[in-house]
Design a protein around this motif. Structure first.
Motif, PDB file in Angstrom:
ATOM      1  N   MET A  90       0.837  -1.188   0.000  1.00 31.05           N
ATOM      2  CA  MET A  90       0.000   0.000   0.000  1.00 31.05           C
ATOM      3  C   MET A  90       0.873   1.241   0.000  1.00 31.05           C
ATOM      4  SD  MET A  90      -3.069  -0.807   2.670  1.00 31.05           S
ATOM      5  CE  MET A  90      -2.052  -1.549   3.945  1.00 31.05           C
ATOM      6  N   THR A  91       0.678   2.091  -0.986  1.00 33.37           N
ATOM      7  CA  THR A  91       1.419   3.344  -1.034  1.00 33.37           C
ATOM      8  C   THR A  91       0.447   4.485  -1.189  1.00 33.37           C
ATOM      9  OG1 THR A  91       1.686   3.190  -3.413  1.00 33.37           O
ATOM     10  CG2 THR A  91       3.461   2.274  -2.069  1.00 33.37           C
ATOM     11  N   GLY A  92       0.826   5.643  -0.612  1.00 33.77           N
ATOM     12  CA  GLY A  92       0.027   6.846  -0.780  1.00 33.77           C
ATOM     13  C   GLY A  92      -1.388   6.751  -0.238  1.00 33.77           C
ATOM     14  N   GLY A  93      -1.603   5.945   0.813  1.00 23.49           N
ATOM     15  CA  GLY A  93      -2.938   5.846   1.393  1.00 23.49           C
ATOM     16  C   GLY A  93      -3.918   5.092   0.517  1.00 23.49           C
ATOM     17  N   ASN A  94      -3.415   4.374  -0.467  1.00 19.12           N
ATOM     18  CA  ASN A  94      -4.266   3.637  -1.392  1.00 19.12           C
ATOM     19  C   ASN A  94      -4.516   2.238  -0.831  1.00 19.12           C
ATOM     20  OD1 ASN A  94      -5.787   3.462  -3.673  1.00 19.12           O
ATOM     21  ND2 ASN A  94      -4.052   3.202  -5.073  1.00 19.12           N
ATOM     22  N   THR A  95      -5.573   2.087  -0.055  1.00 18.41           N
ATOM     23  CA  THR A  95      -5.875   0.808   0.570  1.00 18.41           C
ATOM     24  C   THR A  95      -6.424  -0.170  -0.459  1.00 18.41           C
ATOM     25  OG1 THR A  95      -8.155   1.355   1.121  1.00 18.41           O
ATOM     26  CG2 THR A  95      -6.457   2.019   2.724  1.00 18.41           C
ATOM     27  N   ARG A  96      -6.475  -1.406  -0.058  1.00 15.72           N
ATOM     28  CA  ARG A  96      -7.030  -2.433  -0.927  1.00 15.72           C
ATOM     29  C   ARG A  96      -8.492  -2.125  -1.271  1.00 15.72           C
ATOM     30  NH1 ARG A  96      -6.515  -8.921  -0.193  1.00 15.72           N
ATOM     31  NH2 ARG A  96      -7.841  -9.425  -1.966  1.00 15.72           N
ATOM     32  N   ALA A  97      -9.260  -1.672  -0.297  1.00 16.31           N
ATOM     33  CA  ALA A  97     -10.666  -1.312  -0.534  1.00 16.31           C
ATOM     34  C   ALA A  97     -10.770  -0.153  -1.524  1.00 16.31           C
ATOM     35  CB  ALA A  97     -11.346  -0.952   0.782  1.00 16.31           C
ATOM     36  N   GLU A  98      -9.895   0.837  -1.389  1.00 20.05           N
ATOM     37  CA  GLU A  98      -9.907   1.978  -2.323  1.00 20.05           C
ATOM     38  C   GLU A  98      -9.547   1.529  -3.735  1.00 20.05           C
ATOM     39  OE1 GLU A  98      -8.710   5.641   0.696  1.00 20.05           O
ATOM     40  OE2 GLU A  98      -7.126   4.388  -0.175  1.00 20.05           O
ATOM     41  N   ARG A  99      -8.569   0.642  -3.857  1.00 19.64           N
ATOM     42  CA  ARG A  99      -8.193   0.123  -5.182  1.00 19.64           C
ATOM     43  C   ARG A  99      -9.334  -0.678  -5.787  1.00 19.64           C
ATOM     44  NH1 ARG A  99      -3.388  -1.070  -2.412  1.00 19.64           N
ATOM     45  NH2 ARG A  99      -3.871  -3.292  -2.466  1.00 19.64           N
ATOM     46  N   ARG A 100     -10.035  -1.444  -4.954  1.00 22.09           N
ATOM     47  CA  ARG A 100     -11.168  -2.239  -5.432  1.00 22.09           C
ATOM     48  C   ARG A 100     -12.279  -1.328  -5.961  1.00 22.09           C
ATOM     49  NH1 ARG A 100     -13.377  -7.099  -5.566  1.00 22.09           N
ATOM     50  NH2 ARG A 100     -15.554  -7.401  -5.021  1.00 22.09           N
ATOM     51  N   VAL A 101     -12.576  -0.264  -5.227  1.00 25.58           N
ATOM     52  CA  VAL A 101     -13.602   0.697  -5.659  1.00 25.58           C
ATOM     53  C   VAL A 101     -13.174   1.369  -6.960  1.00 25.58           C
ATOM     54  CG1 VAL A 101     -14.691   2.902  -5.057  1.00 25.58           C
ATOM     55  CG2 VAL A 101     -14.594   1.063  -3.375  1.00 25.58           C
ATOM     56  N   ALA A 102     -11.897   1.748  -7.056  1.00 26.65           N
ATOM     57  CA  ALA A 102     -11.385   2.403  -8.265  1.00 26.65           C
ATOM     58  C   ALA A 102     -11.465   1.455  -9.465  1.00 26.65           C
ATOM     59  CB  ALA A 102      -9.956   2.881  -8.045  1.00 26.65           C
ATOM     60  N   THR A 103     -11.138   0.191  -9.262  1.00 30.58           N
ATOM     61  CA  THR A 103     -11.217  -0.787 -10.351  1.00 30.58           C
ATOM     62  C   THR A 103     -12.654  -0.981 -10.791  1.00 30.58           C
ATOM     63  OG1 THR A 103      -9.230  -1.933  -9.590  1.00 30.58           O
ATOM     64  CG2 THR A 103     -10.733  -3.193 -10.994  1.00 30.58           C
ATOM     65  N   ALA A 104     -13.564  -1.091  -9.845  1.00 29.24           N
ATOM     66  CA  ALA A 104     -14.984  -1.252 -10.182  1.00 29.24           C
ATOM     67  C   ALA A 104     -15.487  -0.049 -10.976  1.00 29.24           C
ATOM     68  CB  ALA A 104     -15.808  -1.441  -8.907  1.00 29.24           C
ATOM     69  N   ALA A 105     -15.084   1.146 -10.580  1.00 28.59           N
ATOM     70  CA  ALA A 105     -15.504   2.357 -11.297  1.00 28.59           C
ATOM     71  C   ALA A 105     -14.936   2.382 -12.710  1.00 28.59           C
ATOM     72  CB  ALA A 105     -15.067   3.599 -10.523  1.00 28.59           C
ATOM     73  N   LYS A 106     -13.671   1.961 -12.845  1.00 31.04           N
ATOM     74  CA  LYS A 106     -13.029   1.914 -14.166  1.00 31.04           C
ATOM     75  C   LYS A 106     -13.759   0.911 -15.074  1.00 31.04           C
ATOM     76  CE  LYS A 106      -8.728   0.604 -14.089  1.00 31.04           C
ATOM     77  NZ  LYS A 106      -7.265   0.464 -14.089  1.00 31.04           N
ATOM     78  N   ILE A 107     -14.144  -0.217 -14.524  1.00 27.70           N
ATOM     79  CA  ILE A 107     -14.880  -1.227 -15.289  1.00 27.70           C
ATOM     80  C   ILE A 107     -16.250  -0.680 -15.693  1.00 27.70           C
ATOM     81  CG2 ILE A 107     -16.022  -3.474 -15.154  1.00 27.70           C
ATOM     82  CD1 ILE A 107     -13.635  -4.341 -13.304  1.00 27.70           C
ATOM     83  N   LEU A 108     -16.937  -0.028 -14.767  1.00 30.75           N
ATOM     84  CA  LEU A 108     -18.259   0.519 -15.060  1.00 30.75           C
ATOM     85  C   LEU A 108     -18.173   1.591 -16.155  1.00 30.75           C
ATOM     86  CD1 LEU A 108     -21.240   0.307 -14.346  1.00 30.75           C
ATOM     87  CD2 LEU A 108     -20.844   1.965 -12.521  1.00 30.75           C
ATOM     88  N   ASP A 109     -17.181   2.448 -16.093  1.00 30.91           N
ATOM     89  CA  ASP A 109     -16.983   3.461 -17.142  1.00 30.91           C
ATOM     90  C   ASP A 109     -16.722   2.796 -18.498  1.00 30.91           C
ATOM     91  OD1 ASP A 109     -17.373   5.572 -15.401  1.00 30.91           O
ATOM     92  OD2 ASP A 109     -15.220   5.957 -15.115  1.00 30.91           O
ATOM     93  N   ALA A 110     -15.882   1.774 -18.491  1.00 35.19           N
ATOM     94  CA  ALA A 110     -15.588   1.055 -19.732  1.00 35.19           C
ATOM     95  C   ALA A 110     -16.843   0.368 -20.266  1.00 35.19           C
ATOM     96  CB  ALA A 110     -14.482   0.025 -19.490  1.00 35.19           C
ATOM     97  N   ALA A 111     -17.641  -0.182 -19.363  1.00 39.74           N
ATOM     98  CA  ALA A 111     -18.887  -0.847 -19.781  1.00 39.74           C
ATOM     99  C   ALA A 111     -19.847   0.159 -20.405  1.00 39.74           C
ATOM    100  CB  ALA A 111     -19.540  -1.533 -18.585  1.00 39.74           C
ATOM    101  N   ARG A 112     -19.970   1.329 -19.813  1.00 38.85           N
ATOM    102  CA  ARG A 112     -20.844   2.366 -20.391  1.00 38.85           C
ATOM    103  C   ARG A 112     -20.408   2.695 -21.816  1.00 38.85           C
ATOM    104  NH1 ARG A 112     -20.775   5.104 -14.785  1.00 38.85           N
ATOM    105  NH2 ARG A 112     -22.823   4.498 -13.999  1.00 38.85           N
ATOM    106  N   ALA A 113     -19.119   2.838 -22.012  1.00 33.61           N
ATOM    107  CA  ALA A 113     -18.607   3.157 -23.342  1.00 33.61           C
ATOM    108  C   ALA A 113     -18.851   2.005 -24.319  1.00 33.61           C
ATOM    109  CB  ALA A 113     -17.120   3.494 -23.261  1.00 33.61           C
ATOM    110  N   GLU A 114     -18.552   0.786 -23.907  1.00 31.97           N
ATOM    111  CA  GLU A 114     -18.751  -0.376 -24.793  1.00 31.97           C
ATOM    112  C   GLU A 114     -20.227  -0.589 -25.116  1.00 31.97           C
ATOM    113  OE1 GLU A 114     -16.707  -2.638 -26.473  1.00 31.97           O
ATOM    114  OE2 GLU A 114     -15.168  -1.169 -25.974  1.00 31.97           O
ATOM    115  N   PHE A 115     -21.084  -0.549 -24.092  1.00 28.49           N
ATOM    116  CA  PHE A 115     -22.511  -0.719 -24.338  1.00 28.49           C
ATOM    117  C   PHE A 115     -23.037   0.422 -25.205  1.00 28.49           C
ATOM    118  CE2 PHE A 115     -22.599  -3.227 -20.196  1.00 28.49           C
ATOM    119  CZ  PHE A 115     -22.721  -4.463 -20.831  1.00 28.49           C
ATOM    120  N   GLY A 116     -22.504   1.619 -25.008  1.00 24.60           N
ATOM    121  CA  GLY A 116     -22.923   2.766 -25.812  1.00 24.60           C
ATOM    122  C   GLY A 116     -22.566   2.603 -27.271  1.00 24.60           C
ATOM    123  N   GLU A 117     -21.430   2.024 -27.539  1.00 25.10           N
ATOM    124  CA  GLU A 117     -20.982   1.837 -28.916  1.00 25.10           C
ATOM    125  C   GLU A 117     -21.579   0.596 -29.571  1.00 25.10           C
ATOM    126  OE1 GLU A 117     -16.699   1.894 -29.086  1.00 25.10           O
ATOM    127  OE2 GLU A 117     -16.621   3.780 -27.961  1.00 25.10           O
TER     128      GLU A 117
END
Length: 178
Positions: A1-28
């Motif tokens: 863990m560096t810079g206060g980036n906890t495992r839970a925070e990384r998990r939330v960030a990954t989920a958000a990145k996937i959701l954004d990618a899904a919106r773009a893919e489903f949109g196209e």
């Protein structure tokens, strides 16, 4: 863990990145054309992470196209103006995905129907008269039709409409609702 980036925070960030990618893919590509692999590739993650976070493609689609939170009835008239103005410009990926998929995916159709019903109910509460529900449904359906004609069918009068003309016409049309 560096810079206060906890495992839970990384998990939330990954989920958000996937959701954004899904919106773009489903949109196209719509619900049927988008794949878990393409969503994962766009998000920069392994496909197994997409399924780990969201379970199924259908569950991810439901989240990706979910509309914004409900409005207070007093906000509906201003919101209609904003929505119509937005629909005459570019569509957000989640809206494009839902509209592209609503005629072929029962889940997308249900999401769209629920969204339109919620908007119709909110608008009807701001209207008077015994036919308020029907008038509200006609307004909401008209905006849907304008969106489809402009963005998916490229109907020339709408597709080529400049911002000033669309604003003038929109205000005239919406003024009949007050």
């Amino acid at each position: 863990m560096t810079g206060g980036n906890t495992r839970a925070e990384r998990r939330v960030a990954t989920a958000a990145k996937i959701l954004d990618a899904a919106r773009a893919e489903f949109g196209e590509h719509g619900a049927d054309g988008a794949t878990i692999r393409d969503i994962a590739r766009r998000a920069g993650v392994d496909p197994s992470l997409v399924l780990q976070h969201y379970g199924t493609k259908q569950a991810l689609f439901s989240l990706a196209v979910r509309p914004a939170t409900p409005l207070d009835p007093d906000e509906v008239p201003a919101h209609l103006r904003e929505v119509l103005a937005a629909r005459l410009h570019d569509l957000p990926p989640s809206t494009r995905a839902l509209m592209r998929s609503m005629l072929t995916s029962p889940e997308a159709a249900a999401v769209m129907r629920d969204y339109l019903q919620e908007r119709t109910d909110n608008l009807a509460r701001t209207m008077t008269g015994e036919d308020a529900d029907a008038r509200a449904a006609m307004v909401v359906s008209s905006i849907l039709g304008i969106t489809i004609a402009r963005h998916f069918l490229q109907l020339p009068p709408l597709a080529d409409l400049d911002e000033a003309t669309s604003a003038r016409l929109m205000e005239g049309w919406l003024a009949t609702l007050d």
